[in-house]
Write an enzyme that holds these catalytic residues in place. Sequence first.
Site: not given
Length: 925
Positions: A318, A871
């Site tokens: 990510c 994230h």
Amino acid sequence: MTEASPKLTPEEEKLTIRDITVSAEAQTKEGDTFYLLNQRWWQEWLEYVNQSPATNTNNGSSFDHHDSVDSSSLKGPSSIDNSDLLYEVTSDKSTPRTELHETLVEGTDFILLPQEVWNQFCAWYGGGPPVARKVINSGVSKTELSVEVYPLRLQLHLMPKGDRATTRISKKETIGELHKRACEIFDLNPDQVYIWDYFSHRKHALMNDMEKTLDDANIQMDQDILVEVIDNNVGSITSSLRENGTADNGTLAFVEPSQSGFSIAGGLSASKGSSRNGGSLQNLGSVRETDKTYGSIGVSTRGSSCGLTGLLNLGNTCFMNSAIQCLVHTPEFARYFREDYYQEINRQNPLGMVGELALAFGELLRKLWAPGRTPVAPRPFKAKLARFAPQFSGYNQHDSQELLAFLLDGLHEDLNRVKHKPYIKSKDADGRPDEEIADEYWANHIARNDSIIVDVCQGQYKSTLVCPVCNKISVTFDPFMYLSLPLQFTSNRSMTVTVFTCDGSAPPAAYTVAVPKQGRCRDLIQALAIACSLKHNEKLLLAEIRGHNIYQYLEDPLISLASIRDDDHLAAYKIPKLVKNTKFLQLIHRREERETGGAQGAMSWKPYGTPLVSSILCEDVITSDDIQSIVHTLLLPMLRAENVGHPSLTSSRTSAAASDSSRAAGLTEECTETYVSGRHGNGGSSRARNLQKLPLVFVDENNVCIDLSVGEDKALKYSSSSPSILVFIDWSKKLLKNYDTHYLENLPEVSRYGPTAKKARTEPLSLYTCLESFLREEPLVPEDMWYCPRCKERRQASKKLDLWRLPEVLVIHLKRFSYSRSMKHKLETFVNFPIHDFDLTNYVANKNNSQRQLYELYALTNHYGGMGSGHYTAHIKLLDENRWYNFDDSHISPINEEDVKSAAAYVLFYRRVKADKAILSIGAS
């Protein structure tokens, strides 16, 4: 019949494993075998062997000291189970095999054990399955040992037959071993087989140096290897191509008949129905000639789904996906890479990647801007990224800003229009105007660096250094690709530290002092010394307290205060300035607590409170009475007033004093004399015999716990190599009544005013404030001293930055992460950044530029969660639609503009507002 060996106690198991581990790791060499062990099973075993009343002694060992206990009721873990680490791979053409999950993290999912330790565990507990890995030499110098947890997985492509196979092989194996293995897999005659580096399905290089390692050949995980069988016909064709100088030009790609199509760097897609004979050579062509078919792809997204294609997460990618989406949606890059940019690729630049990075990025950008919304798997781009930047290989989480910095620099070098950089010598300012010098620096920079990246992203700032001794001024004008701004409300920071005395003269006291935010530990110690009236013959020993233990001493004066978090706990100990033959006596407190999971609520000793520290002379032997005397002195300030004259708690001479205060002062003087003089002729030990023996436990040189509350005075053996002597005091309920221990139980946090998030809601940190902090004049840190050409010495000069020339696209990095002392911290500070009308006019030092410097936000990356486990996402505005979207890997969803701002914002992308829009904005304001 041989009797089975008796089952070991948990303590014996722990010591056995510790000894085997120390011995094995000390002799580790290349080629040794290590085994993966499920972290969950390891944790169960640790809990089993560490069920004891003692606590971690912080002496550098990974095993705890504790008294012997009855282990009959303790139950060990079940058999070893590594099944969570593996998965089964099935194939129509081969038997099923097991593979290691690709996203495992050492210390979270597994630990590595030497073979001897694994064998011992298997003998005790059994189970498995074993997952063995080899030790290899790694690092730049090839002298660092590491365990190759993930050997290379290579995709073998047999030509011209079209078969495929996957093989695992160490990157330290040779090309000869890979050649041999390929021949065995496909049952080939080695004399007729050539293997090629087939990266991105292009023949990069013939792998014919059989002694060269795959690591030295720069072969990466999941890379393609072409296994080419040469018969007479094909061999003559290949020879003909080489004679014409075309077979090795790096632009040819052989079509695999078994594939439905594959992508070549630059975007060429091979057809499905390729022939299996020599006629397939008709499909060969240079990338340059065929890629012009992409010139018709439109830019507009209005009324279509172009630009709303997500990226699949390949496993902790990510960080890469968010950065790529922001670059892909930069309008200048979107136009450039969808046009014919190949003529600007610089394959000769030694600082570049022979154009491969630019081609891979261009191909990925075109896929993301193609019609449709099917997510794209960026495997080819990631493989190329790992090839040229090995720090981003594997499947660990990385910093998206670090990746972004590499991409911008790498794309610039691959697309640098300057093929031969001229040597340019900088001229002195000689009193010339700043404008003239700045233009000269910029012209020199462009003469060596000219690319789309420079056109769009590079600006220029003025750097001024002033010597503090001779006032020499040095001015330079340097380019920048992005701005890294600190997150600071003010230049100062309040820190709370509790100060403890070791001579019994005063109770512990908490002091809150103001120190520079970017200061060092010496600044904190200096401020504390003033606050607590430190005497000239004393010094402060700063320590970080975790879990009622001393986690570490902060003795290095240059440790950055930024590495100390607001929720940390610090203690400072006043100790004499004794220079040699001293050790630190650490007094760790324990009290009885009921076991939550124990049988019938059993009681056990648990650590609590704040450790106390004293210096102790080690010129002669240390006796049990010496320890008793020192501990009495440490605890004296906490002795309750009604117990000051009690003969069992103080010396007889002290109890004869007239008042409580004078008795306390007299005992302080006496105990201080005992502590300083010790056993050297002043009767310290004899006076200690008049004091009540405290329930103390001494940890000797063999980690054996010795009870000091019983028996006669005796000499104690301590470790000569350890800087500390460890002593436990076990506080019974009766003993607690005699002392006021609240001083030990309430150690405040470094910042006692609550988390910064509460401040952020009432006093939001402005992006302008961050910029002002970045531009503020500050002295250089000691490790970055400046060499003054006038003084001919290194000086701690003051440095001032000013913005001089701003780029079309301004990238701003908010410095949320800090790395120091092997620790990582993240700031969750909310930054109030403007979405529209980001006005930098007043921050530009070049006053000859009369244009208003106005910017608007069009993209940003976000980071949620903590370090290593967080994230990344991206918020991006499609300019043609004038609408914001959230890009979360493969998932894309519309969001409102007011939701763009959050405390997760990490890297901001601003683009300059055109002159006509700026005029309208001025009129509106």
